[in-house]
Structure formats: C-alpha cells, structure tokens
Design a protein around this motif. Structure first.
Motif, PDB file in Angstrom:
ATOM      1  N   ASN A 115       0.830  -1.215   0.000  1.00 13.33           N
ATOM      2  CA  ASN A 115       0.000   0.000   0.000  1.00 13.33           C
ATOM      3  C   ASN A 115       0.857   1.255   0.000  1.00 13.33           C
ATOM      4  O   ASN A 115       0.565   2.221   0.690  1.00 13.33           O
ATOM      5  CB  ASN A 115      -0.948   0.031   1.208  1.00 13.33           C
ATOM      6  CG  ASN A 115      -1.887  -1.147   1.246  1.00 13.33           C
ATOM      7  OD1 ASN A 115      -2.241  -1.694   0.216  1.00 13.33           O
ATOM      8  ND2 ASN A 115      -2.290  -1.551   2.434  1.00 13.33           N
ATOM      9  N   SER A 116       1.925   1.253  -0.760  1.00 12.46           N
ATOM     10  CA  SER A 116       2.854   2.379  -0.789  1.00 12.46           C
ATOM     11  C   SER A 116       3.233   2.700  -2.230  1.00 12.46           C
ATOM     12  O   SER A 116       3.214   1.822  -3.098  1.00 12.46           O
ATOM     13  CB  SER A 116       4.111   2.040   0.005  1.00 12.46           C
ATOM     14  OG  SER A 116       5.096   3.027  -0.179  1.00 12.46           O
ATOM     15  N   MET A 130       3.648  -2.296   5.944  1.00 12.93           N
ATOM     16  CA  MET A 130       2.306  -2.059   5.432  1.00 12.93           C
ATOM     17  C   MET A 130       1.870  -0.643   5.798  1.00 12.93           C
ATOM     18  O   MET A 130       1.735  -0.329   6.986  1.00 12.93           O
ATOM     19  CB  MET A 130       1.331  -3.088   5.992  1.00 12.93           C
ATOM     20  CG  MET A 130      -0.072  -2.955   5.463  1.00 12.93           C
ATOM     21  SD  MET A 130      -1.166  -4.244   6.082  1.00 12.93           S
ATOM     22  CE  MET A 130      -0.425  -5.679   5.348  1.00 12.93           C
ATOM     23  N   CYS A 131       1.658   0.178   4.790  1.00 17.95           N
ATOM     24  CA  CYS A 131       1.190   1.540   5.028  1.00 17.95           C
ATOM     25  C   CYS A 131      -0.285   1.494   5.406  1.00 17.95           C
ATOM     26  O   CYS A 131      -1.094   0.905   4.691  1.00 17.95           O
ATOM     27  CB  CYS A 131       1.401   2.392   3.790  1.00 17.95           C
ATOM     28  SG  CYS A 131       3.140   2.595   3.371  1.00 17.95           S
ATOM     29  N   SER A 139      -3.054   7.352   4.913  1.00 18.78           N
ATOM     30  CA  SER A 139      -2.940   8.025   3.627  1.00 18.78           C
ATOM     31  C   SER A 139      -1.656   8.834   3.565  1.00 18.78           C
ATOM     32  O   SER A 139      -1.238   9.448   4.546  1.00 18.78           O
ATOM     33  CB  SER A 139      -4.127   8.951   3.430  1.00 18.78           C
ATOM     34  OG  SER A 139      -3.947   9.714   2.277  1.00 18.78           O
TER      35      SER A 139
END
Length: 70
Positions: free
Chosen positions: A11-12, A64-65, A68
């Motif tokens: 998620n980046s 894991m991002c 936001s």
C-alpha cells in the motif's frame, strides 16, 4: 557486521527494497533510513507484528502503510 533486509512495501508508492544495515539496528532506524513515518505503518516479520523498537533481524520485512500519504 551487517544484516540484509528484503523489504516489501504494501500500500505504498515506494518500490520494494533490499537494505543492508549494521547489527543492532532497530526497526525504527530502518524506517528513518527509508524516510517512512513510523506512525503510518505496521511492521510484519513472518506475518507477525514486530515492535518499532525491536532489533532488526535478517530476512523478509513487510512494511504495510496504514495511513494516507496525502
């Protein structure tokens, strides 16, 4: 002596990385090196969460991002 981390970024916008750091480096130091805010991610080692102040061990590290980026 050093250790090597294979870092998967989920998620980046950043790509996956291979990072070599000195022994006794903390996961917080790893995030600092990568320029990642520690309050926006979860760190997983073998699918289990690791503490930010824990000592990094060689192998795969998933970042894991969870917040936001903007």
């Amino acid at each position: 002596m050093t250790i090597t981390l294979d870092i998967e970024l989920v998620n980046s916008d950043l790509s996956n990385k291979k990072l070599t750091v000195p022994i006794d480096t903390t996961y917080e130091n790893v995030l600092d090196i990568l320029g990642i805010n520690q309050e926006t991610v979860l760190l997983l080692k073998d699918k289990k969460a690791v503490p930010i102040d824990g000592i990094a061990v060689p192998g795969n590290l998933t970042i894991m991002c969870i917040a936001s980026q903007g």
